[in-house]
Design an enzyme around this catalytic site. Structure first.
Site, PDB file in Angstrom:
ATOM      1  N   ASP A 113      41.097  46.585  40.452  1.00  0.00           N
ATOM      2  CA  ASP A 113      41.250  45.551  40.230  1.00  0.00           C
ATOM      3  C   ASP A 113      42.448  45.223  41.253  1.00  0.00           C
ATOM      4  O   ASP A 113      43.111  45.348  40.489  1.00  0.00           O
ATOM      5  CB  ASP A 113      41.208  43.800  40.535  1.00  0.00           C
ATOM      6  CG  ASP A 113      40.396  42.571  41.142  1.00  0.00           C
ATOM      7  OD1 ASP A 113      41.457  42.739  41.833  1.00  0.00           O
ATOM      8  OD2 ASP A 113      39.942  41.641  40.299  1.00  0.00           O
ATOM      9  N   SER A 165      39.837  42.348  45.989  1.00  0.00           N
ATOM     10  CA  SER A 165      38.781  41.500  45.195  1.00  0.00           C
ATOM     11  C   SER A 165      38.093  40.945  45.979  1.00  0.00           C
ATOM     12  O   SER A 165      36.869  41.497  46.716  1.00  0.00           O
ATOM     13  CB  SER A 165      39.725  40.570  44.671  1.00  0.00           C
ATOM     14  OG  SER A 165      38.298  40.267  43.105  1.00  0.00           O
TER      15      SER A 165
END
Length: 286
Positions: free
Chosen positions: A153, A39
């Site tokens: 993610d 991320s």
């Protein structure tokens, strides 16, 4: 100084604290020989590995609340509320068509394949492809879809991806955990940080109230969603780090700022610097 394998965790806008951690490690003479991130950790880690962190820091530190609002390009697709093309275009201007395997130090960006329900480690190929996949928060940022993969993610399964660095033969694994619930951050004696104010107990920077700290009765749909995602990340972080403990853990309070408060980069960088000095148990230079 020892060599370091640096692990940069997931946590939205709190990831700007990674910049401060990198700054302190370099100032203290540590040799960062590899980076793993997911991320926002993949963004900062990728920029560092490509030698573009100063330029990225200058850009993100100049963002105002309105600038962040303009970067949020809404999508009509059901797979994500935000396309992110404007922000991705700026990142691509910084790193171009850089390939991961051509970087001066090993870099791993971690994503999640929802089809196979497993982690995906990007250690080759285009950096922007890896970053796009790693930051695609499910339901919020449009995922990366391929013929046989649906990538989102990396924080969904591994918010602090230590395992990719285990074989890097560094003297120390330093992991930055953005999902710590801390009421107070113990200061490094002599710190002269002036982020917001100071608490009476520890004389450390207090943290501005963010939307994530408002009463749960005041949350909107986006805030409720981010709280769900961050609650899951916090649990996954504890589970993963129990199996692979770093030598040094840099702890960032999960209430330091909310998920999308990118306009508070300067504050988060300072908080990251403070947390790194605290974890390394060194005094800041005057």
């Amino acid at each position: 100084m020892p060599s370091v394998a640096l692990v940069l965790g997931s946590g939205g806008a709190r990831g700007n604290a990674h910049i401060g951690v990198v700054q302190v490690l370099e100032e203290q003479g540590f040799d960062i020989i590899s980076v793993s991130g997911c991320s926002m950790g993949a963004v900062v880690g990728g920029m560092y590995a490509a030698g573009k962190l100063p330029a990225f820091t200058e850009w993100v530190s100049g963002l105002s609340r309105f600038d962040v609002f303009r970067l949020v390009d809404m999508s009509l697709l059901s797979m994500g509320a935000i396309r992110g093309e404007k922000a991705f275009a700026i990142l691509e201007d910084l790193i171009g068509n850089q390939l991961i395997e051509d970087l001066p130090i090993p870099f791993t960006a971690v994503a999640t394949d929802l089809v196979k329900q497993q982690e995906v480690w990007f250690q080759s190929g285009k950096m922007m492809d890896a970053i796009r996949a790693s930051v695609a928060v499910p339901g919020m940022i449009v995922p990366v879809t391929e013929d046989d993969r649906f990538l989102v993610d990396g924080g969904l399964l591994n918010p602090v991806p230590i395992m990719p660095t285990v074989a890097d033969q560094a003297d120390l694994i330093v992991a930055v955990n953005l999902n710590i619930n801390l009421e107070n951050l113990r200061p490094v004696q002599g710190s002269n940080l002036n982020v917001v104010g100071y608490s009476d107990d520890w004389n450390v920077p207090s943290i501005k109230t963010s939307k994530s700290q408002r009463s749960h009765l005041q949350w909107n749909k986006l805030e409720m969603f981010t709280q769900c995602f961050e609650t899951m990340q916090s649990t996954m972080t504890k589970y993963k780090m129990a199996g692979y403990e770093p030598d040094i853990e840099v702890k960032i309070d999960r209430n330091a700022c909310s998920f999308f408060e990118l306009h508070r980069a300067k504050e988060m960088i300072q908080i990251g610097r403070h947390a790194a000095l605290d974890a390394l148990q060194v005094k800041p230079k005057t």
